[in-house]
Design a protein around this motif. Sequence first.
Motif, PDB file in Angstrom:
ATOM      1  N   GLU A 172       0.837  -1.197   0.000  1.00 24.72           N
ATOM      2  CA  GLU A 172       0.000   0.000   0.000  1.00 24.72           C
ATOM      3  C   GLU A 172       0.873   1.247   0.000  1.00 24.72           C
ATOM      4  O   GLU A 172       2.038   1.212  -0.378  1.00 24.72           O
ATOM      5  CB  GLU A 172      -0.964  -0.015   1.179  1.00 24.72           C
ATOM      6  CG  GLU A 172      -2.342   0.497   0.773  1.00 24.72           C
ATOM      7  CD  GLU A 172      -3.141   0.968   1.957  1.00 24.72           C
ATOM      8  OE1 GLU A 172      -2.577   1.219   3.004  1.00 24.72           O
ATOM      9  OE2 GLU A 172      -4.363   1.092   1.799  1.00 24.72           O
ATOM     10  N   ASP A 205     -13.140   4.228   5.823  1.00 31.00           N
ATOM     11  CA  ASP A 205     -11.736   4.533   6.125  1.00 31.00           C
ATOM     12  C   ASP A 205     -11.581   5.500   7.296  1.00 31.00           C
ATOM     13  O   ASP A 205     -10.940   6.547   7.169  1.00 31.00           O
ATOM     14  CB  ASP A 205     -11.036   5.067   4.858  1.00 31.00           C
ATOM     15  CG  ASP A 205     -10.991   4.005   3.769  1.00 31.00           C
ATOM     16  OD1 ASP A 205     -12.043   3.722   3.155  1.00 31.00           O
ATOM     17  OD2 ASP A 205      -9.921   3.418   3.553  1.00 31.00           O
ATOM     18  N   ASP A 259     -11.904  -0.508   7.001  1.00 29.91           N
ATOM     19  CA  ASP A 259     -10.720   0.243   7.432  1.00 29.91           C
ATOM     20  C   ASP A 259     -10.968   1.156   8.630  1.00 29.91           C
ATOM     21  O   ASP A 259     -10.717   2.371   8.584  1.00 29.91           O
ATOM     22  CB  ASP A 259     -10.107   1.042   6.265  1.00 29.91           C
ATOM     23  CG  ASP A 259      -9.258   0.175   5.351  1.00 29.91           C
ATOM     24  OD1 ASP A 259      -9.245  -1.067   5.548  1.00 29.91           O
ATOM     25  OD2 ASP A 259      -8.616   0.723   4.436  1.00 29.91           O
ATOM     26  N   ASN A 290      -9.161  -3.958   3.861  1.00 25.23           N
ATOM     27  CA  ASN A 290      -7.829  -4.579   3.855  1.00 25.23           C
ATOM     28  C   ASN A 290      -7.097  -4.375   5.180  1.00 25.23           C
ATOM     29  O   ASN A 290      -6.331  -5.245   5.605  1.00 25.23           O
ATOM     30  CB  ASN A 290      -6.984  -4.034   2.693  1.00 25.23           C
ATOM     31  CG  ASN A 290      -6.864  -2.530   2.685  1.00 25.23           C
ATOM     32  OD1 ASN A 290      -7.865  -1.826   2.775  1.00 25.23           O
ATOM     33  ND2 ASN A 290      -5.645  -2.026   2.594  1.00 25.23           N
ATOM     34  N   HIS A 291      -7.352  -3.257   5.884  1.00 23.65           N
ATOM     35  CA  HIS A 291      -6.629  -3.035   7.139  1.00 23.65           C
ATOM     36  C   HIS A 291      -7.142  -3.926   8.275  1.00 23.65           C
ATOM     37  O   HIS A 291      -6.362  -4.288   9.157  1.00 23.65           O
ATOM     38  CB  HIS A 291      -6.651  -1.550   7.520  1.00 23.65           C
ATOM     39  CG  HIS A 291      -5.672  -0.762   6.709  1.00 23.65           C
ATOM     40  ND1 HIS A 291      -4.349  -0.585   7.080  1.00 23.65           N
ATOM     41  CD2 HIS A 291      -5.798  -0.164   5.501  1.00 23.65           C
ATOM     42  CE1 HIS A 291      -3.719   0.114   6.148  1.00 23.65           C
ATOM     43  NE2 HIS A 291      -4.578   0.386   5.178  1.00 23.65           N
ATOM     44  N   HIS A 346     -15.574  -2.684   0.376  1.00 24.26           N
ATOM     45  CA  HIS A 346     -14.513  -1.760   0.784  1.00 24.26           C
ATOM     46  C   HIS A 346     -13.785  -1.116  -0.398  1.00 24.26           C
ATOM     47  O   HIS A 346     -13.655   0.100  -0.467  1.00 24.26           O
ATOM     48  CB  HIS A 346     -13.500  -2.449   1.706  1.00 24.26           C
ATOM     49  CG  HIS A 346     -12.360  -1.544   2.073  1.00 24.26           C
ATOM     50  ND1 HIS A 346     -12.553  -0.370   2.780  1.00 24.26           N
ATOM     51  CD2 HIS A 346     -11.030  -1.593   1.793  1.00 24.26           C
ATOM     52  CE1 HIS A 346     -11.392   0.247   2.919  1.00 24.26           C
ATOM     53  NE2 HIS A 346     -10.450  -0.466   2.336  1.00 24.26           N
ATOM     54  N   HIS A 403     -11.519   3.051   0.413  1.00 22.73           N
ATOM     55  CA  HIS A 403     -10.174   2.531   0.110  1.00 22.73           C
ATOM     56  C   HIS A 403      -9.289   3.470  -0.692  1.00 22.73           C
ATOM     57  O   HIS A 403      -8.113   3.623  -0.374  1.00 22.73           O
ATOM     58  CB  HIS A 403     -10.295   1.182  -0.618  1.00 22.73           C
ATOM     59  CG  HIS A 403      -8.995   0.479  -0.831  1.00 22.73           C
ATOM     60  ND1 HIS A 403      -8.158   0.117   0.209  1.00 22.73           N
ATOM     61  CD2 HIS A 403      -8.374   0.062  -1.961  1.00 22.73           C
ATOM     62  CE1 HIS A 403      -7.094  -0.502  -0.285  1.00 22.73           C
ATOM     63  NE2 HIS A 403      -7.189  -0.540  -1.586  1.00 22.73           N
TER      64      HIS A 403
END
Length: 385
Positions: free
Chosen positions: A29, A124, A160, A195-196, A253, A334
């Motif tokens: 990332e 996010d 996220d 993803n986080h 996401h 994202h």
Amino acid sequence: MIKFLRLNKWNILLLLLISIGYSSCDKTEDNDPVITERFLEGVYPNTDITDGPFIYDYGNQLTVKWIEKNKSVIEKSIVGNDFETFEADFGFPFEYVKSFQNEKENVDYVQTFSNVKNVVALSDIHGQYDVFVRLLRNNNVIDEDNNWTFGSGHLVINGDVFDRGNRVTEILWLIFKLENQAKSLGGRVHFLLGNHELMVLNNDLRYIDAKYLTTSRKMGTTYDKLYSKDLIIGQWLRTKPIIVSINEIIFVHAGISPEVVARQLSQQTINTLFQNDIIDGDKNTIENDPLLNFLKGSKGPVWYRAYFEDQNFSNNDLDAILNYFDKNHIIVGHTTQTRLVSLFGGKVIGIDSGIKNGEYGEVLIYEEGSFYRGFQDSGRISLSF
Ligand code: ZN
């Protein structure tokens, strides 16, 4: 040889090119040097840490641990239904923990909802508790005491919550509480994994705030283990979906790629595979399984960025995806923007409005079929397509 190793402008250029190539790989990332440096130092600049609760579920007994004003870990077991003490300590009813324990086996993989009149969505949040709370309060989702006031509305947290900021724990417990309150009042909270979330659960801790390195050291463990299956929040995260549909809208996401359609993957299949095979899956097993490896990778739903970044991604590609899912809009986070944005005539709406920077942020409001940008000062305007 020695001459070659000496740094000159060409070597620096070469290193730069290698590092650019490396940072565009999907597993790195956008590397944040500030966080990385603090992480390596391993010292939290503010030593006055309060963090928790971390509620361990030992089958027949719940044990609550937390850190208060940087003292060593405080630990108390909950005997019977004695939740009141903890309610006073942490400001939310622990009865919600009990109701989660009773319901946690009924995981919903379908995640399809219809006839919903009101939706508020944001993405996010990355540990920015103050912006999160301000956006929810000023867009009529919660009151001054952080209680649900959104009636039968649906709140979507589009992934996220983890990493970067330093109030992740507080956000997770607020979502946990609101989910329970909303359900009892006819509404819903949807917390989608980004993803986080997957990175933290898989012990990829490159983006955690340095505070959490201190927290986990004090707790005698690593940060990912504070979200293991032994803890209530860890169990709860493992019931969360990747894709949710509300009316004619898909929430995910990062995005849905044409490859998802080519592989004929349904929403239910994707949610099931992530929850059962990817979240706690063995790294090598996933890498050797073409389907799981695809889902976890750069063209999978938690990393995909082509709507924003790939000139070759076309309107026809998008129509094929929407037709396949029989929907009209895809809402994604994202890929950070300075505000909510609509792409492809509103077929894609990007809702990562930069909350992670800790100052500005917007929510997406959906009301009776129309979309609005909702602001921190409670103003709103139509989202133009
Ligand atoms: Zn993300």
